[in-house]
Design a protein around this motif. Structure first.
Motif, PDB file in Angstrom:
ATOM      1  N   GLY B 168      35.538  17.443 -25.831  1.00  0.00           N
ATOM      2  CA  GLY B 168      36.048  16.559 -24.782  1.00  0.00           C
ATOM      3  C   GLY B 168      34.977  16.178 -23.776  1.00  0.00           C
ATOM      4  O   GLY B 168      33.876  16.732 -23.780  1.00  0.00           O
ATOM      5  N   GLU B 169      35.335  15.240 -22.911  1.00  0.00           N
ATOM      6  CA  GLU B 169      34.419  14.765 -21.863  1.00  0.00           C
ATOM      7  C   GLU B 169      33.892  15.885 -20.984  1.00  0.00           C
ATOM      8  O   GLU B 169      32.781  15.829 -20.475  1.00  0.00           O
ATOM      9  N   ASP B 170      34.722  16.907 -20.777  1.00  0.00           N
ATOM     10  CA  ASP B 170      34.329  18.009 -19.881  1.00  0.00           C
ATOM     11  C   ASP B 170      33.802  19.216 -20.643  1.00  0.00           C
ATOM     12  O   ASP B 170      33.602  20.278 -20.058  1.00  0.00           O
ATOM     13  N   GLY B 171      33.591  19.060 -21.975  1.00  0.00           N
ATOM     14  CA  GLY B 171      33.030  20.146 -22.771  1.00  0.00           C
ATOM     15  C   GLY B 171      34.072  20.959 -23.519  1.00  0.00           C
ATOM     16  O   GLY B 171      33.724  21.806 -24.355  1.00  0.00           O
TER      17      GLY B 171
END
Lengths: 217, 217
Positions: B168-171
Motif C-alpha cells: 500500500g501507499e503507506d507500506g
C-alpha cells in the motif's frame, strides 16, 4: 515480482518502513494482557507476538519492548509474577485496539475501553470477562536480545477459563468458533475461515482432511 | 465457562494436552523456511512462531526446537548464515503441511512436496517460487531458554521478493490479498477476512477505520 534489498529497506521513509516490515512477516498471535500494579490499579494492553514454548509443563512466550508503552505491563508482571492472556473477539476488536492508547498511569484500560475485570481466587491478575478464551500465567523467565531492546517474557499456564463446547474430543480449541481475531501489521484485524485440519504428514502419503467431532454435552 | 487449573492440565492425556495447549494461544505466524546444507541439498520446513523484533534494522525472530524435526533447518542456518521465509498461500496449504513430514536426510521437501526453488544472486538459501511474499534473512542471534530446549533464531532481512501491487501507499502489505494462510494448533489452516485497519489509538478518542489506498501502477 519485485526484489527489494537491504539498501532500499534502510532508505525507506521511517513510518513506511515500520508499517512495511511489521506487516510482511504474517498474521499475528493477538492477545490482551491483563495485569495489576503495586497500588492495585489494573492494566490491559494489546500484544501481538504470543508463541507456544511447551505443552508439558505448559509454557507461553511473548515479545515485549520495555522502553515504550509496554513498560507498565512488564513492571506489573515482575511485581506480581502473574498476568493473563485474553483473546480478542470480533465484536470487540475496536475496543481491544483502543487499549493501545497511552493512558495516564493509574487510569485502567479496562474501564476506559469498556472491558470488565474478572478474577480467579488466589491469582493476582485480572481476566477480561468479555473474552472467550482466557489464560492465567505465572512469570518464569525474562530473556533479553543482544541485537536491540526487545525482550521475551515466558510464563507457565496456571488457569484457563474457556467454554467447554469449543474444546474438541482431541483437545483442539476452535478459535474460529469463539470468534477469535488475528492481526497483521500495527492496525489490521481479521476474522478467519477454517480451510481444514490436516492429518499428520508422512513421506509419500497424501495428507487428508481431519474430521474430529466436537465433544457431546 | 469452565475453569481449568494446573493440576487438571498436568493430568491430561499427553496428546490431548499437546493439541489443547498448542491451540489455545491464538492464530499463528506461519512461514515455510528454506535452507541448504553443506552438500547442497535443500530443505523446506513449516514454522509457525515467527515474530517481529525490529524494523530498523529489520529483524525477525522464530521459535525453534532443535531436538526434533527442526534440527536440519537450524544446522543449515548456522552453516550458511542464510534462510528464507515464504508465505503459505491458500491453494498450496496441503503441500505446505506435507513439508512437516520426516523426509530422509538428503531428500528435499521442495521436490517431494511440489515446490520450486528460486534463487537470488549471492544469497545461499532457496526461496519458494510459488509463494507471494518471500523474505531472505541473514542469521544474527541464537537465544536459548532456561526452561526447556526451545530456542530462538533471530535474522536480519536482506532480501524481499514481493508483488509491488500488494504494498500500500503507506507500506502496508495486504496478506489477505496475497492469499496468505494462518494456522492454529498443529494442523488447522485458515484464510482470513479483513475487518478493518484502525487509526492510531489515543485516550478519549474513538478509533476510526483507515482507508489507505493501494499504490497506483
Amino acid at each position: 515480482m519485485r526484489q527489494i534489498g537491504s539498501a532500499e529497506i534502510l532508505q525507506m521513509e521511517q513510518r513506511f518502513r515500520t508499517t512495511f516490515i511489521n506487516s510482511i512477516s504474517g498474521f499475528k498471535s493477538l492477545q490482551m494482557v491483563g495485569t495489576i500494579n503495586s497500588k492495585g490499579n489494573t492494566n490491559l494492553a494489546l500484544f501481538s507476538s504470543i508463541f507456544h514454548v511447551g505443552a508439558n509443563p505448559p509454557y507461553l512466550g511473548m515479545v515485549v519492548r520495555p522502553d515504550g508503552n509496554e513498560h507498565e505491563t512488564i513492571q506489573n508482571i515482575m511485581f506480581n509474577n502473574a498476568y493473563t492472556l485474553n483473546n480478542v473477539i470480533s465484536n470487540k476488536y475496536k475496543e481491544a485496539h483502543q487499549t493501545s492508547a497511552r493512558y495516564l498511569a493509574g487510569e485502567s484500560e479496562f474501564a476506559a475501553c469498556g472491558f470488565t475485570e474478572e478474577y480467579v481466587d488466589g491469582f493476582a491478575a485480572p481476566f477480561v470477562k468479555e473474552s472467550k478464551i482466557k489464560i492465567g500465567l505465572e512469570f518464569k523467565e525474562y530473556l533479553p536480545f543482544l541485537l536491540n531492546k526487545t525482550k521475551i517474557v515466558i510464563g507457565e499456564i496456571k488457569h484457563i477459563l474457556i467454554d467447554d463446547n469449543i474444546i474438541g474430543e482431541d483437545g483442539f480449541v476452535d478459535l474460529n468458533q469463539s470468534n477469535t481475531v488475528t492481526s497483521a501489521g500495527l492496525d489490521a484485524y481479521y476474522t478467519t475461515n477454517l480451510l481444514a485440519r490436516l492429518s499428520y504428514a508422512k513421506p509419500g502419503k497424501q495428507v487428508e482432511e481431519l474430521n474430529v467431532n466436537k465433544k457431546e454435552h
